[in-house]
Design an enzyme around this catalytic site. Structure first.
Site, PDB file in Angstrom:
ATOM      1  N   SER A  38      15.197  21.701 -15.685  1.00 60.61           N
ATOM      2  CA  SER A  38      14.017  22.495 -16.002  1.00 60.61           C
ATOM      3  C   SER A  38      14.471  23.810 -16.610  1.00 60.61           C
ATOM      4  CB  SER A  38      13.220  22.763 -14.728  1.00 60.61           C
ATOM      5  OG  SER A  38      12.458  23.943 -14.866  1.00 60.61           O
ATOM      6  N   GLU A  82       9.921   8.546 -16.745  1.00 59.35           N
ATOM      7  CA  GLU A  82       8.597   9.079 -17.072  1.00 59.35           C
ATOM      8  C   GLU A  82       8.210   8.755 -18.509  1.00 59.35           C
ATOM      9  OE1 GLU A  82       8.099  13.240 -15.162  1.00 59.35           O
ATOM     10  OE2 GLU A  82      10.241  12.870 -15.273  1.00 59.35           O
ATOM     11  N   LYS A 115       0.962  -2.493 -39.673  1.00 61.76           N
ATOM     12  CA  LYS A 115       2.407  -2.259 -39.664  1.00 61.76           C
ATOM     13  C   LYS A 115       2.897  -1.158 -38.746  1.00 61.76           C
ATOM     14  CE  LYS A 115       2.863  -4.284 -44.097  1.00 61.76           C
ATOM     15  NZ  LYS A 115       1.363  -4.435 -44.109  1.00 61.76           N
ATOM     16  N   TYR A 165      -7.871 -11.621 -47.240  1.00 63.83           N
ATOM     17  CA  TYR A 165      -7.161 -10.351 -47.170  1.00 63.83           C
ATOM     18  C   TYR A 165      -8.118  -9.180 -47.381  1.00 63.83           C
ATOM     19  CZ  TYR A 165      -3.916  -6.529 -47.825  1.00 63.83           C
ATOM     20  OH  TYR A 165      -3.258  -5.322 -47.683  1.00 63.83           O
ATOM     21  N   HIS A 191       0.836  -1.221   0.000  1.00 59.81           N
ATOM     22  CA  HIS A 191       0.000   0.000   0.000  1.00 59.81           C
ATOM     23  C   HIS A 191       0.861   1.259   0.000  1.00 59.81           C
ATOM     24  CE1 HIS A 191      -3.396  -2.657   1.203  1.00 59.81           C
ATOM     25  NE2 HIS A 191      -2.447  -3.261   1.896  1.00 59.81           N
ATOM     26  N   ASN A 232      15.252  16.063 -13.213  1.00 56.03           N
ATOM     27  CA  ASN A 232      14.040  15.264 -13.429  1.00 56.03           C
ATOM     28  C   ASN A 232      14.335  13.875 -14.010  1.00 56.03           C
ATOM     29  OD1 ASN A 232      12.449  17.465 -12.618  1.00 56.03           O
ATOM     30  ND2 ASN A 232      12.456  18.314 -14.707  1.00 56.03           N
ATOM     31  N   LYS A 270      16.140  21.970 -10.504  1.00 53.75           N
ATOM     32  CA  LYS A 270      15.482  20.701 -10.826  1.00 53.75           C
ATOM     33  C   LYS A 270      16.395  19.685 -11.505  1.00 53.75           C
ATOM     34  CE  LYS A 270      11.797  19.478 -10.458  1.00 53.75           C
ATOM     35  NZ  LYS A 270      10.557  19.760 -11.180  1.00 53.75           N
TER      36      LYS A 270
END
Ligand code: ARG
Length: 470
Positions: free
Chosen positions: A277, A290, A325, A317, A156, A285, A283
Site C-alpha cells: 500500500s 482480486e 471482435k 451479414y 456457509h 495485498n 500492508k
C-alpha cells in the site's frame, strides 16, 4: 484515398466515418489467418481454373512478402483501408498489380472475416487448453504436497467438517477438467469452414469449397451460405466457456483473499506475487486474486454484449457483427493472462499447515464424527445428532472443545459413550475414516491424484491432436 469499393461513390468518405467504421486497430491481430486463408483461396482459384497459375504464383508470393513485413513490423496499417482484409488486399495490388486484383474473386469480406475468425479461434482455443493443463498440473502439485494437511471444510463459511487441503484443491482440479472439456467443444464448434459463402448467396463461379477446407484442416464446410456469414455461435461458445472458467478462478481467488488474511492466516503469498500500500506500510495485498475476480465480471460482460448484439440481427451479414471482435479478443487475453499468473502465484505461496490444523483442532468440526460414532453403536442418526448437539452446547458453555470433555461428562448425554470416543474425535482420524468414494480420506485422495494425472495425460494427447489440425 480510393476505396476498394469506391466505384459507385462520387465523394470521399467523411473522416469521422472512416474512423468510426474502421476495425484495423484491433482486427490486425488476424493477419496470419487472413493471409493463410487468402493463400488457400488462391490455390483453389487456380486449381478450378478461375485464375491462371501464373497469377496465383504472383499472388502467393505477394501475400508471403506482406506476411514477412507485418511480422518484421515494417507494414503500415491504414485506417482508411478499414480492416485487415482491405489493408492486405490493397498492399497486394500495389505490389503485384492486376494479379492482386484477382484475389478477391468469388469471395466477400463477409465470408473472409468469418474464415479468419474460425481459424483464429482454432489457434487460441488450443493455447487456452494448454494453459488449463498447466494450471491443473499446478493444482495437482500443491495438492500432492498437502495430502495430510488438515483444514476445516466449510459450509456457509462456517467450519463444518475436517478435510485436507489436498481435498480442497482437488475440488478445483475437477472444475478445470470440465473447463478443458468445454474448450474441446469450442474447438469442434469452430471447425467448420465458411469461405465460399460469398456475401450472402454463394457464387456463380465454379469454386471448390472442400479444397479450401482440406488445405486449412477444416473437418466440415458450412452447408448454408447465409448461416456461414452470420453465425457467431462459436464465439458465444468460447465466451461462455471462458466465463465459466473465469468463475472457477474467481471462486479460488476469493478463497486466496480469505486465506491470506490475518483472520485466517492459512497461506502466505510470495512477495513477488503480492503488492503493498502506498499509505499503510504494513500492508501486503492479494492483488492478483482480486484482479482475476474483477476480470471475471468483465469476461461475463463480453458474453452478454455479444448475445445482445446478435439477438435482433436479421440475416445475413450486418456491420453490427464487426462488434464481435474486441470483446472476444479481450476475453482471450484475459483468460490466458489470468491462468498464467495465477498458476505462478499458487506454486509460490506458502501453506501454513499449523494454522490450518489449529483451525481444525480448536473447533467443533468433529461433531458429525461423534454422531457417526454413536450411530455405529446402534443409535439412530437423528437421536445421535441431538445427543452430540447437547454435548456441543455443554462444551461451548464450559469453554471446552469436544476432545477436552471427560468421559464422565459425555456419559451424562448418552451411556453409549466409551473410552474409544477420543480416538474417533481426533481430526486426523475423522478425515482418514471418510473413505467413501470421492471423500477426503488421504487414501481416497491418493487414488484421485493418480486418476487426475492420467486424465491430464489424456488431455495432453487430445490437445496434441488438435494442434496438428489447426
Ligand atoms: N471488418 C468487417 C467485420 O469485421 C469485415 C466484413 C465487412 N463486410 C462488409 N460488407 N462491410 O465484420
Amino acid at each position: 484515398m480510393a476505396k476498394l469499393w469506391g466505384g459507385r461513390f462520387s465523394k470521399d468518405t467523411n473522416a469521422l466515418v472512416d474512423a468510426f467504421n474502421a476495425s484495423i486497430e484491433y482486427d490486425q491481430r488476424l493477419y496470419h489467418e487472413d493471409i493463410r486463408g487468402s493463400i488457400a483461396h488462391t490455390h483453389m482459384l487456380a486449381k478450378t481454373g478461375i485464375i491462371s497459375e501464373s497469377d496465383a504464383e504472383k499472388i502467393v508470393k505477394g501475400l508471403t512478402s506482406i506476411l514477412d513485413d507485418i511480422e518484421k513490423g515494417t507494414f503500415e496499417f491504414k485506417t482508411e483501408l478499414e480492416d485487415i482484409h482491405m489493408n492486405v488486399e490493397a498492399a497486394l495490388t500495389e505490389r503485384i498489380g492486376d494479379a492482386g486484383a484477382r484475389l478477391h474473386t468469388a469471395r466477400s469480406r463477409n465470408d473472409q472475416v468469418a474464415l479468419d475468425m474460425h481459424m483464429y479461434m482454432k489457434r487460441v482455443v488450443t493455447e487456452v487448453m494448454d494453459l488449463v493443463i498447466r494450471f491443473e498440473e499446478a493444482l495437482l502439485m500443491v495438492a500432492d504436497k498437502n495430502q495430510d494437511t488438515l483444514m476445516p471444510g466449510y459450509t456457509h463459511l462456517q467450519r463444518a467438517q475436517p478435510i485436507t487441503f489436498c481435498h480442497h484443491l482437488l475440488a478445483y482440479f475437477n472444475m478445470f477438467l470440465r473447463d478443458f472439456r468445454r474448450l474441446e467443444g469450442v474447438w469442434k464448434g469452430a471447425d467448420i469452414m465458411p469461405l465460399g459463402a460469398g456475401a450472402v448467396a454463394g457464387t456463380t463461379l465454379p469454386i471448390d469449397r472442400f479444397q479450401v477446407a482440406e488445405e486449412l484442416n477444416f473437418d466440415a464446410v458450412y452447408g448454408n451460405s447465409m448461416d456461414a456469414v452470420s453465425d457467431r455461435d462459436y464465439l458465444l461458445e468460447f465466451l461462455s466457456a471462458a466465463s465459466i472458467l473465469m468463475m472457477h478462478l474467481s471462486r479460488l481467488s476469493e478463497e486466496i483473499c480469505l486465506w491470506s488474511s490475518t483472520e485466517f492466516g492459512f497461506i502466505d503469498l510470495d512477495d513477488a506475487f503480492a503488492t503493498g500500500s502506498s499509505m499503510m506500510p504494513q500492508k501486503k495485498n492479494p492483488d492478483i486474486s482480486e484482479l482475476v475476480r474483477g476480470k471475471t465480471g468483465r469476461t461475463y460482460g463480453h458474453l452478454m454484449a455479444l448475445l445482445t448484439t446478435l439477438k435482433g440481427l436479421p440475416l445475413a451479414y450486418n456491420k453490427d457483427l464487426q462488434e464481435d471482435k474486441e470483446g472476444f479478443f479481450d476475453a482471450v487475453d484475459t483468460v490466458k493472462f489470468s491462468l498464467t499468473v495465477f498458476r505462478d502465484m499458487l506454486l509460490t505461496m506458502t501453506v501454513n499447515k499449523d494454522r490450518m490444523a489449529e483451525a481444525v483442532h480448536k473447533d467443533y468440526s468433529n461433531a458429525t464424527d461423534l454422531a457417526d460414532y454413536l450411530v455405529k453403536k446402534g443409535l439412530p442418526f437423528r437421536k445421535a445428532h441431538k445427543v452430540v448437539g447437547e454435548a456441543v452446547a455443554y462444551g461451548i458453555k464450559h469453554r471446552k472443545y469436544l476432545v477436552e470433555l471427560t468421559l464422565d461428562e459425555y456419559k451424562q448425554f448418552s451411556p453409549l459413550f466409551e473410552k474409544d470416543l477420543l480416538e474417533a474425535l481426533r481430526p486426523e482420524n475423522c478425515v482418514a475414516a471418510r473413505t467413501s468414494y470421492g471423500g477426503p480420506a488421504p487414501k481416497e485422495n491418493a487414488k484421485q491424484l493418480t486418476l487426475g494425472r492420467s486424465l491430464v495425460d489424456g488431455q495432453k494427447k487430445t490437445l496434441h491432436e488438435l494442434v496438428t489440425k489447426r
